[in-house]
Design a protein around this motif. Structure first.
Motif, short mmCIF file in Angstrom:
data_model
loop_
_atom_site.label_atom_id
_atom_site.label_comp_id
_atom_site.label_asym_id
_atom_site.label_seq_id
_atom_site.Cartn_x
_atom_site.Cartn_y
_atom_site.Cartn_z
N VAL A 17 6.31 -7.59 -6.49
CA VAL A 17 7.01 -7.17 -5.27
C VAL A 17 7.60 -8.40 -4.57
CG1 VAL A 17 6.72 -6.14 -2.98
CG2 VAL A 17 5.62 -5.09 -4.94
N CYS A 18 6.83 -9.46 -4.54
CA CYS A 18 7.28 -10.67 -3.86
C CYS A 18 8.48 -11.30 -4.59
CB CYS A 18 6.14 -11.67 -3.77
SG CYS A 18 6.45 -12.95 -2.57
N ARG A 19 8.45 -11.24 -5.90
CA ARG A 19 9.56 -11.76 -6.70
C ARG A 19 10.83 -10.95 -6.45
NH1 ARG A 19 9.48 -15.03 -11.63
NH2 ARG A 19 11.05 -13.94 -12.83
N GLN A 20 10.65 -9.64 -6.49
CA GLN A 20 11.80 -8.75 -6.25
C GLN A 20 12.42 -9.06 -4.88
OE1 GLN A 20 10.79 -4.56 -6.11
NE2 GLN A 20 12.64 -4.16 -4.93
N ARG A 28 11.89 -17.33 0.38
CA ARG A 28 10.52 -17.09 -0.03
C ARG A 28 9.66 -16.65 1.17
NH1 ARG A 28 7.68 -16.56 -4.65
NH2 ARG A 28 5.53 -17.05 -4.23
N ALA A 29 9.91 -17.29 2.31
CA ALA A 29 9.11 -17.00 3.50
C ALA A 29 9.30 -15.56 3.96
CB ALA A 29 9.47 -17.97 4.62
N VAL A 30 10.57 -15.14 4.07
CA VAL A 30 10.85 -13.78 4.50
C VAL A 30 10.33 -12.79 3.46
CG1 VAL A 30 12.65 -12.18 5.24
CG2 VAL A 30 12.90 -14.59 5.73
N LEU A 57 6.03 1.25 -4.53
CA LEU A 57 6.01 -0.03 -3.79
C LEU A 57 7.37 -0.71 -3.84
CD1 LEU A 57 2.59 -1.55 -4.87
CD2 LEU A 57 3.28 -0.99 -2.54
N SER A 58 7.96 -0.69 -5.04
CA SER A 58 9.25 -1.36 -5.19
C SER A 58 10.33 -0.68 -4.34
CB SER A 58 9.65 -1.34 -6.66
OG SER A 58 10.96 -1.77 -6.79
N LYS A 59 10.27 0.65 -4.28
CA LYS A 59 11.24 1.40 -3.49
C LYS A 59 11.08 1.08 -2.01
CE LYS A 59 10.92 5.86 -3.71
NZ LYS A 59 10.90 7.17 -4.40
N VAL A 60 9.84 1.10 -1.55
CA VAL A 60 9.57 0.78 -0.15
C VAL A 60 10.03 -0.65 0.18
CG1 VAL A 60 7.73 0.40 1.55
CG2 VAL A 60 7.66 2.40 0.09
N ALA A 61 9.72 -1.58 -0.74
CA ALA A 61 10.10 -2.98 -0.52
C ALA A 61 11.61 -3.11 -0.43
CB ALA A 61 9.57 -3.84 -1.67
N ALA A 62 12.32 -2.40 -1.31
CA ALA A 62 13.79 -2.48 -1.30
C ALA A 62 14.33 -1.94 0.03
CB ALA A 62 14.37 -1.69 -2.47
N ASN A 63 13.77 -0.82 0.49
CA ASN A 63 14.26 -0.26 1.76
C ASN A 63 13.99 -1.19 2.94
OD1 ASN A 63 15.38 2.05 0.70
ND2 ASN A 63 13.47 3.20 0.81
N LEU A 121 16.90 -6.52 -10.99
CA LEU A 121 15.94 -7.35 -10.27
C LEU A 121 14.51 -6.92 -10.57
CD1 LEU A 121 17.59 -7.81 -6.76
CD2 LEU A 121 17.70 -9.27 -8.76
N MET A 122 14.32 -5.60 -10.65
CA MET A 122 12.97 -5.09 -10.94
C MET A 122 12.53 -5.51 -12.33
SD MET A 122 12.69 -1.29 -9.32
CE MET A 122 10.95 -1.12 -9.78
N LYS A 123 13.44 -5.41 -13.29
CA LYS A 123 13.10 -5.81 -14.67
C LYS A 123 12.66 -7.27 -14.69
CE LYS A 123 15.42 -7.32 -18.79
NZ LYS A 123 14.47 -7.23 -19.87
N HIS A 124 13.42 -8.11 -14.00
CA HIS A 124 13.10 -9.54 -14.04
C HIS A 124 11.97 -9.92 -13.08
CE1 HIS A 124 16.06 -10.72 -16.96
NE2 HIS A 124 16.86 -9.83 -16.43
N SER A 125 11.49 -8.93 -12.34
CA SER A 125 10.31 -9.19 -11.51
C SER A 125 9.05 -8.74 -12.22
CB SER A 125 10.43 -8.44 -10.18
OG SER A 125 11.57 -8.86 -9.49
#
Lengths: 166, 100
Positions: A17-20, A28-30, A57-63, A121-125
């Protein structure tokens, strides 16, 4: 949600999630802050089913990232208005050189439709096809095609920029 | 019968079940067209991957040079919320124990 389950999910998905988010936000901080916020959502308002927690989680993070970028944009616009024309960006030559590569990657990513960009982005995360499918709302069998085309376009656009610069 | 790019990409990413993967491996041995397509996908994959890695490395390097007051404020508020939720949860657990 049990404490153990939450802890396990946190340990398993925090890096991805942090990578994405780092890809999406360029900081990185944000990214770390919004990752925390994403897991807080999981804790406070968990999904009804836990089958595909990575995709959720990924969907929530993206939003959350889109919201952040939107509010950041309007904040910058407001601040610029206040400052008038005295707005200057301080940037050393070194960081400009370093940022050239980043801005080329960002530009190539921006050339993709939003859905395909998130998929890439998700694939590479480190997310699986199943998780990607859940997050972007497609069938798992379409993920391969989206990735193949998005990567081809990414390379084309990136190299075209390089050709222009040379 | 040749395979489409989507399936070959999934093959590359080890996202197929073993039966399907074996089938494709067998087909690749005989079909130069699909081998070519796979090589192309592999090169795009490698290209995107190395770009992403360089991008992340750049972000990590610039991290210390960025000083955004807003993000530190955000950081404070989310940390605070996180701490509050932690406290709340601890309280709940204590209550559960008490009930027992």
């Amino acid at each position: 949600m049990s404490q153990v389950f939450y802890q396990e999910t946190y340990n398993r998905y925090y890096p991805a999630v942090c990578r994405q988010l780092t890809f999406m936000l360029g900081s990185r901080a944000v990214a770390e802050e919004i990752t925390q916020e994403t897991f807080l959502r999981l804790y406070c308002t968990p999904p009804r089913q836990y089958e595909n927690i990575g995709g959720w989680l990924s969907k929530v993070a993206a939003n959350l990232a889109y919201n952040y970028l939107r509010s950041e944009k309007s904040r910058l616009r407001r601040e610029e208005k206040i400052k008038g024309h005295g707005f200057t960006v301080v940037s050393s030559e070194e960081s400009a050189l370093q940022n050239e590569e980043s801005s080329m990657v960002r530009h190539a990513l921006q050339s993709l439709p939003e859905r395909d960009r998130l998929c890439l982005l998700m694939k590479h995360s480190g997310f699986s096809y199943e998780e990607i499918a859940e997050a972007i709302g497609v069938k798992k069998s379409s993920v391969g095609t989206i990735i193949a085309r998005a990567q081809a376009k990414f390379k084309r656009v990136y190299l075209a920029q390089k050709g222009c610069d040379a | 019968m040749c395979y489409k790019e989507g399936i070959l990409q999934a093959y590359l990413d080890s996202e197929l079940d073993s039966e399907q993967a074996c089938e494709i491996t067998r087909h690749l041995e005989q079909c130069a067209g699909c081998r070519g397509a796979l090589a192309e996908l592999q090169s795009n994959d490698f290209f995107a991957k190395s770009c992403m890695e360089r991008y992340l490395a750049g972000v990590q390097e610039t991290y210390s040079t960025i000083k955004d007051t807003r993000s530190s404020r955000n950081c404070f508020s989310t940390r605070l919320r996180y701490n509050i939720s932690k406290l709340f949860e601890r309280g709940l657990n204590a209550m559960k124990l008490y009930k027992k």
